[in-house]
Design a protein around this motif. Structure first.
Motif, PDB file in Angstrom:
ATOM      1  N   PHE A  30     111.189 -30.572  -4.814  1.00 26.88           N
ATOM      2  CA  PHE A  30     110.728 -30.796  -6.183  1.00 26.88           C
ATOM      3  C   PHE A  30     111.427 -29.797  -7.111  1.00 26.88           C
ATOM      4  CE2 PHE A  30     106.327 -32.516  -4.742  1.00 26.88           C
ATOM      5  CZ  PHE A  30     106.917 -33.711  -4.382  1.00 26.88           C
ATOM      6  N   GLY A  31     111.725 -30.250  -8.307  1.00 24.74           N
ATOM      7  CA  GLY A  31     112.389 -29.399  -9.274  1.00 24.74           C
ATOM      8  C   GLY A  31     113.909 -29.443  -9.209  1.00 24.74           C
ATOM      9  N   THR A  32     114.457 -30.070  -8.170  1.00 27.34           N
ATOM     10  CA  THR A  32     115.908 -30.194  -8.067  1.00 27.34           C
ATOM     11  C   THR A  32     116.421 -31.090  -9.190  1.00 27.34           C
ATOM     12  OG1 THR A  32     115.877 -29.878  -5.668  1.00 27.34           O
ATOM     13  CG2 THR A  32     117.810 -30.995  -6.586  1.00 27.34           C
ATOM     14  N   ILE A  33     117.525 -30.679  -9.805  1.00 27.34           N
ATOM     15  CA  ILE A  33     118.148 -31.452 -10.878  1.00 27.34           C
ATOM     16  C   ILE A  33     119.356 -32.174 -10.273  1.00 27.34           C
ATOM     17  CG2 ILE A  33     119.258 -31.381 -13.147  1.00 27.34           C
ATOM     18  CD1 ILE A  33     116.325 -30.436 -13.163  1.00 27.34           C
ATOM     19  N   VAL A  34     119.409 -33.487 -10.448  1.00 26.22           N
ATOM     20  CA  VAL A  34     120.514 -34.268  -9.903  1.00 26.22           C
ATOM     21  C   VAL A  34     121.128 -35.151 -10.986  1.00 26.22           C
ATOM     22  CG1 VAL A  34     119.618 -34.300  -7.540  1.00 26.22           C
ATOM     23  CG2 VAL A  34     119.059 -36.173  -9.078  1.00 26.22           C
TER      24      VAL A  34
END
Length: 74
Positions: free
Chosen positions: A12-16
């Motif tokens: 969670f919180g990963t930017i893709v």
């Protein structure tokens, strides 16, 4: 209407960055959920994110997912 997505393995919180390989459109989203729950799919986009890369009509497309910033691992 936020630019978010669901992914089975990314924290969670990963930017893709998601690129629609059929039209070249890109969108940047934050992982905030688990999924997709359909076999063969790698990511589920929010309505707004899907709209930005032209997925509202077709619903499915081949995409490239590139991690821009890793979220915190539990």
């Amino acid at each position: 209407y936020k630019l978010t997505a669901a992914h089975n393995h990314l924290p969670f919180g990963t930017i893709v960055e998601v690129t629609n390989l059929e039209n070249g459109k890109k969108v940047t989203v934050r992982i905030n959920d688990r999924g997709p729950h359909k076999r063969g799919r790698i990511i589920d986009l929010s309505y707004r994110a899907a709209q930005k890369i032209g997925l509202i009509g077709p619903g499915l497309a081949r995409v490239r997912v590139r991690v821009l910033k890793w979220g915190k691992r539990p």
